[in-house]
Design a protein around this motif. Sequence first.
Motif, PDB file in Angstrom:
ATOM      1  N   GLY A  63       0.478  -1.057  -0.080  1.00 58.43           N
ATOM      2  CA  GLY A  63      -0.041  -0.180   0.130  1.00 58.43           C
ATOM      3  C   GLY A  63       0.932   1.247   0.048  1.00 58.43           C
ATOM      4  N   GLU A  99      -7.311  -6.711  10.437  1.00 62.38           N
ATOM      5  CA  GLU A  99      -7.014  -5.472  10.392  1.00 62.38           C
ATOM      6  C   GLU A  99      -5.479  -5.464  11.256  1.00 62.38           C
ATOM      7  OE1 GLU A  99      -9.630  -1.589  10.583  1.00 62.38           O
ATOM      8  OE2 GLU A  99      -9.304  -2.267  12.376  1.00 62.38           O
ATOM      9  N   GLU A 102      -4.780  -0.353  11.158  1.00 53.29           N
ATOM     10  CA  GLU A 102      -5.682   0.251  10.265  1.00 53.29           C
ATOM     11  C   GLU A 102      -5.598  -0.133   8.714  1.00 53.29           C
ATOM     12  OE1 GLU A 102      -5.633   4.449  11.113  1.00 53.29           O
ATOM     13  OE2 GLU A 102      -6.429   4.220  13.071  1.00 53.29           O
ATOM     14  N   ARG A 103      -4.996  -1.312   8.619  1.00 54.25           N
ATOM     15  CA  ARG A 103      -4.759  -1.677   7.232  1.00 54.25           C
ATOM     16  C   ARG A 103      -5.655  -3.019   7.001  1.00 54.25           C
ATOM     17  NH1 ARG A 103       0.297   0.354   8.095  1.00 54.25           N
ATOM     18  NH2 ARG A 103       1.044   2.160   6.415  1.00 54.25           N
ATOM     19  N   LYS A 104      -6.421  -3.236   5.913  1.00 54.88           N
ATOM     20  CA  LYS A 104      -6.970  -4.498   5.618  1.00 54.88           C
ATOM     21  C   LYS A 104      -5.833  -5.721   5.486  1.00 54.88           C
ATOM     22  CE  LYS A 104     -11.395  -3.412   6.527  1.00 54.88           C
ATOM     23  NZ  LYS A 104     -11.001  -1.911   7.040  1.00 54.88           N
ATOM     24  N   GLU A 150      -1.183  -9.972   2.218  1.00 55.31           N
ATOM     25  CA  GLU A 150      -1.798  -8.711   1.840  1.00 55.31           C
ATOM     26  C   GLU A 150      -3.299  -9.051   1.496  1.00 55.31           C
ATOM     27  OE1 GLU A 150      -1.303  -4.939  -1.128  1.00 55.31           O
ATOM     28  OE2 GLU A 150       0.432  -6.687  -1.578  1.00 55.31           O
TER      29      GLU A 150
END
Length: 350
Positions: A63, A99, A102-104, A150
Motif C-alpha cells: 500500500g 486489520e 488500520e490496514r486490511k 496482503e
Amino acid sequence: MEKKAQDSRKGAPHRAVPPAVGLLLSMALMNALLYFCLDWFFISRPRPALDSAHCPQGHFRMGQMKNCSPWLSCEELRTEVRQLKRVGEGAVKRVFLSEWKERKVALSRLTRLEMRDDFLHGLQMLKTLQSKHVVTLLGYCEEDNTILTEYHPLGSLSNLEETLNLSKYHSVNTWQHRLQLAMDYVAIIHYLHHSPLGTLVMCDSSDLAKTLSQYLLTSNFSIVVNDLDALPLVNHSSRTFVKCGHRELHGDFVAPEQLWPYGEDTPFDDDLMPSYDEKIDIWKIPDVSSFLLGHVEGSDMVRFHLFDIHKACKSQTPAERPTAREILDTYEKVLNLLRETVMSQTREML
C-alpha cells in the motif's frame, strides 16, 4: 498632413483569419489530440510491480508504506492483528479478513492438524518465492499455524466476471485488459517453472474453478498467485517427476498424462500411476486464458490469433508442448499486432 501622420502611425490594418483556415487549423489540432489519446489508450502504461519485490528477504511493504518492515512475529500477530470475518475456506486453511494498524489484511489459519504439512509447505513457498507474481507475505506464526498476507478486496480470479460487470469497472472490461490478465497468468506459470527453487508444478488445478481460486485479482488489475500449498518440484536431470495427489483424476481440463492409463477394467492404484512434469501446466493454459478473455468485443479476434499456440499447448505428447516463455512471447506479439491494427483502422477513419 496631420491626418496622414496619424494613418502612418496606425500601421497596416489587422487582417481577419478566413473561416476556412480556422476550420482546418481546428481539425488539425483535434486530430493531433486524438492521435495522442489513441497512443495513450492502446499502449499499456506499465503497471508497477508489487512493493514487496523491492524489500530484502524477510521484509515487506504494501500500500502506502514508505519503508520495508520485518515480517510480523508470533507476538505481533497475536497482539496487533484484529480478526474481523471469515472470507474463504479450503481444505488446508480458513482465511479471515483482518486489520493490522488500520490496514486490511488476510489472516489464514490451519483448518485441521492432519493438513499441517501442506500448510507449512505453502508457508515455505510463500517465504521463498516472494516477488511481483506472489501475494505479499506480512508475517507468520508456526506455533499458532497462522499466516498473514496482503488483502486483495477483488478476491480470486473466479470472481472476474462479476467484478468486470460492475459499472465502475466497465472501462477495463476490454480485450486489451483481459489479454493482459492472461499474460499475467502465463508469466506466473513461467516464474514457477523457473523459480529460485527449480521447476515447480501448480498441482492444485484439477478443474477450472479450482485453478482460478489459486489466484487473486489485485486492485490495479493484475494477477498474483495466492495458494502455494501444492507445489511439488520437478528435476529433469535426476528424473524426479510429480503426481498431483493420490486419487484418480478425470475430465478434459487435466492433461492426458494425469489420467489413469490402464483402462476402466483395472482399478486405480496410486503406486502404478505414472508421474509427469511441468508440461501439465501448459495443457491448462488455453482453458484459463479463454476464461480470462471472456466474451467482450474483440475477444474472439484474440482467440483467432492465439489458435496455433493454444493448439500446440494441447499436444498429446508433453514434450511437444511449448514452454510458458514461448506462450508469453506469442501473447505479447498478438497484443502489439492487434493494437497497431486497431490504431491504424481508427486513423484511417479520421
